[in-house]
Motif scaffolding. Sequence first.
Motif, mmCIF file in Angstrom:
data_model
loop_
_atom_site.group_PDB
_atom_site.id
_atom_site.type_symbol
_atom_site.label_atom_id
_atom_site.label_comp_id
_atom_site.label_asym_id
_atom_site.label_seq_id
_atom_site.Cartn_x
_atom_site.Cartn_y
_atom_site.Cartn_z
ATOM 1 N N PRO A 37 0.787 -1.237 0.000
ATOM 2 C CA PRO A 37 0.000 0.000 0.000
ATOM 3 C C PRO A 37 0.818 1.286 0.000
ATOM 4 N N TRP A 38 2.073 1.205 0.418
ATOM 5 C CA TRP A 38 2.885 2.427 0.398
ATOM 6 C C TRP A 38 3.117 2.917 -1.039
ATOM 7 N N ALA A 39 2.918 2.055 -2.007
ATOM 8 C CA ALA A 39 3.059 2.464 -3.410
ATOM 9 C C ALA A 39 1.970 3.462 -3.806
ATOM 10 N N GLN A 40 0.902 3.545 -3.001
ATOM 11 C CA GLN A 40 -0.180 4.472 -3.326
ATOM 12 C C GLN A 40 0.285 5.917 -3.292
ATOM 13 N N ARG A 41 1.466 6.147 -2.718
ATOM 14 C CA ARG A 41 1.948 7.513 -2.591
ATOM 15 C C ARG A 41 2.091 8.189 -3.960
ATOM 16 N N TYR A 42 2.257 7.385 -5.010
ATOM 17 C CA TYR A 42 2.467 7.947 -6.335
ATOM 18 C C TYR A 42 1.169 8.187 -7.092
ATOM 19 N N ILE A 82 17.572 -3.278 -24.387
ATOM 20 C CA ILE A 82 16.562 -2.795 -23.447
ATOM 21 C C ILE A 82 17.044 -1.565 -22.698
ATOM 22 N N LYS A 83 18.325 -1.539 -22.364
ATOM 23 C CA LYS A 83 18.852 -0.402 -21.598
ATOM 24 C C LYS A 83 18.619 0.915 -22.329
ATOM 25 N N GLN A 84 18.980 0.934 -23.617
ATOM 26 C CA GLN A 84 18.783 2.139 -24.419
ATOM 27 C C GLN A 84 17.305 2.468 -24.604
ATOM 28 N N THR A 85 16.552 1.421 -24.867
ATOM 29 C CA THR A 85 15.120 1.585 -25.137
ATOM 30 C C THR A 85 14.414 2.296 -23.989
ATOM 31 N N TYR A 86 14.839 2.025 -22.754
ATOM 32 C CA TYR A 86 14.147 2.594 -21.599
ATOM 33 C C TYR A 86 14.857 3.798 -20.982
ATOM 34 N N ALA A 87 15.910 4.284 -21.639
ATOM 35 C CA ALA A 87 16.695 5.374 -21.043
ATOM 36 C C ALA A 87 15.834 6.594 -20.729
ATOM 37 N N LYS A 88 15.024 7.008 -21.696
ATOM 38 C CA LYS A 88 14.197 8.209 -21.484
ATOM 39 C C LYS A 88 13.167 7.980 -20.385
ATOM 40 N N LEU A 89 12.555 6.803 -20.405
ATOM 41 C CA LEU A 89 11.555 6.491 -19.383
ATOM 42 C C LEU A 89 12.183 6.481 -17.999
ATOM 43 N N SER A 90 13.428 6.022 -17.946
ATOM 44 C CA SER A 90 14.130 5.978 -16.671
ATOM 45 C C SER A 90 14.346 7.386 -16.136
ATOM 46 N N MET A 92 12.637 9.986 -16.840
ATOM 47 C CA MET A 92 11.331 10.521 -16.455
ATOM 48 C C MET A 92 10.897 10.029 -15.080
ATOM 49 N N HIS A 93 11.056 8.728 -14.817
ATOM 50 C CA HIS A 93 10.641 8.175 -13.528
ATOM 51 C C HIS A 93 11.482 8.736 -12.390
ATOM 52 N N SER A 94 12.735 9.075 -12.719
ATOM 53 C CA SER A 94 13.614 9.602 -11.685
ATOM 54 C C SER A 94 13.370 11.088 -11.454
ATOM 55 N N GLU A 95 13.481 11.886 -12.543
ATOM 56 C CA GLU A 95 13.484 13.334 -12.384
ATOM 57 C C GLU A 95 12.097 13.951 -12.294
ATOM 58 N N LYS A 96 11.138 13.354 -12.990
ATOM 59 C CA LYS A 96 9.810 13.967 -13.012
ATOM 60 C C LYS A 96 8.882 13.303 -11.989
ATOM 61 N N LEU A 97 8.871 11.968 -12.009
ATOM 62 C CA LEU A 97 7.908 11.254 -11.173
ATOM 63 C C LEU A 97 8.447 10.927 -9.779
ATOM 64 N N HIS A 98 9.791 10.943 -9.647
ATOM 65 C CA HIS A 98 10.423 10.643 -8.357
ATOM 66 C C HIS A 98 9.944 9.334 -7.762
ATOM 67 N N VAL A 99 9.953 8.272 -8.571
ATOM 68 C CA VAL A 99 9.515 6.961 -8.097
ATOM 69 C C VAL A 99 10.713 6.186 -7.549
ATOM 70 N N ASP A 100 10.585 5.673 -6.322
ATOM 71 C CA ASP A 100 11.628 4.804 -5.771
ATOM 72 C C ASP A 100 11.724 3.556 -6.669
ATOM 73 N N ALA A 142 16.892 -1.494 -16.294
ATOM 74 C CA ALA A 142 16.977 -0.393 -17.258
ATOM 75 C C ALA A 142 16.216 0.825 -16.750
ATOM 76 N N LEU A 143 15.073 0.585 -16.125
ATOM 77 C CA LEU A 143 14.268 1.691 -15.613
ATOM 78 C C LEU A 143 14.959 2.392 -14.454
ATOM 79 N N GLY A 144 15.808 1.695 -13.734
ATOM 80 C CA GLY A 144 16.497 2.312 -12.605
ATOM 81 C C GLY A 144 17.851 2.872 -12.974
ATOM 82 N N ARG A 145 18.277 2.617 -14.203
ATOM 83 C CA ARG A 145 19.638 2.926 -14.651
ATOM 84 C C ARG A 145 19.999 4.392 -14.626
ATOM 85 N N GLN A 146 19.051 5.264 -14.972
ATOM 86 C CA GLN A 146 19.388 6.679 -15.132
ATOM 87 C C GLN A 146 19.216 7.498 -13.847
ATOM 88 N N TYR A 147 18.898 6.812 -12.753
ATOM 89 C CA TYR A 147 18.779 7.522 -11.486
ATOM 90 C C TYR A 147 20.166 7.938 -11.003
#
Lengths: 148, 169
Positions: A37-42, A82-90, A92-100, A142-147
């Motif tokens: 349930p702590w994931a609801q924070r997002y 896969i690493k390259q494919t998800y670079a932008k999404l990574s 975004m999740h880090s800088e914009k969405l701030h998802v752990d 890959a999603l955590g790579r750019q953090y």
Amino acid sequence: MVEWTDAERKAIASLWGKIDVGEIGPQALARLLIVYPWAQRYFKAFGDLSTNAAIMGNPKVAQHGKTVMGGLENAVKNLDNIKQTYAKLSVMHSEKLHVDPDNFRVLAECISLCVAAKFGPSVFTADAQEAWQKFLAVVVSALGRQYH
Amino acid sequence: MFRCIYKTPLFAANAALNLKKKSRGKMSLSAKDKETVKAFWAKVSGRAGDIGSDAVARMLTVYPQTKTYFSHWKDLSPGSAPVRKHGGIVIASITDAVNKIDDLAESLLTLSELHAFTLRVDPANFKILAQNILVVLATMFPVDFTPEVHMALDKFLGALARALSEKYR
């Protein structure tokens, strides 16, 4: 560079071919929000998440689940990159969405369980599970790579 | 004018009481969790042997590093005799733990000592086996493995792992 055996490529393609993202996606995201349930924070903007029933019936959860699951299509089509494919999404999740990024790992587990429940032991064999979880682990990484 | 209520005696006393009620360990099992686990386990225990065997088989296949603990086995393939036997042992212990769910730490003392001093299994592997148990339960009991059951089991297996790690250091 991730090494995939032919058997793993086949298993991933085969499973992906059977998966209905509109079905599994919403189930997996709902499970994430209920079991962790702590994931609801997002998802404060998603409306009523106050009970399990509310989460399971929430249309925004369903839509987002479908979006996330559908995003795996890119990974299936680009298994060797896969690493390259998800670079932008990574980013975004880090800088914009701030998802752990631990949430990606936990969502992947929920996805695997929904897939397991849907297809049963004769389709989701130990070998299929190995390939599928390895695939998801690569996407999660890959999603955590750019953090930073 | 801001009146600070946090320092009033009534608020403090109430807060302390709530803390006492809740602070019984990390995410401890509620009465409902225990009920859920017991009810689900009663439904599935008829297939305990298959569950244990499949969970161990999957663990060895999906997380090959776990094979390092079984170098003394002749055959590590799914369905082999050692895998079936070990699965049976593990699942029997879990069933026992379900029956003693109100006091896991106490009832798992001997097993904890075994894992700590003799087997020396890295506790990270408890989580790995737990994940595979959940996968097996999902494949075998898709309808009963609801999100509520999933959560209660996840908490229970986590509590089990903690109790098993008690004696490590």
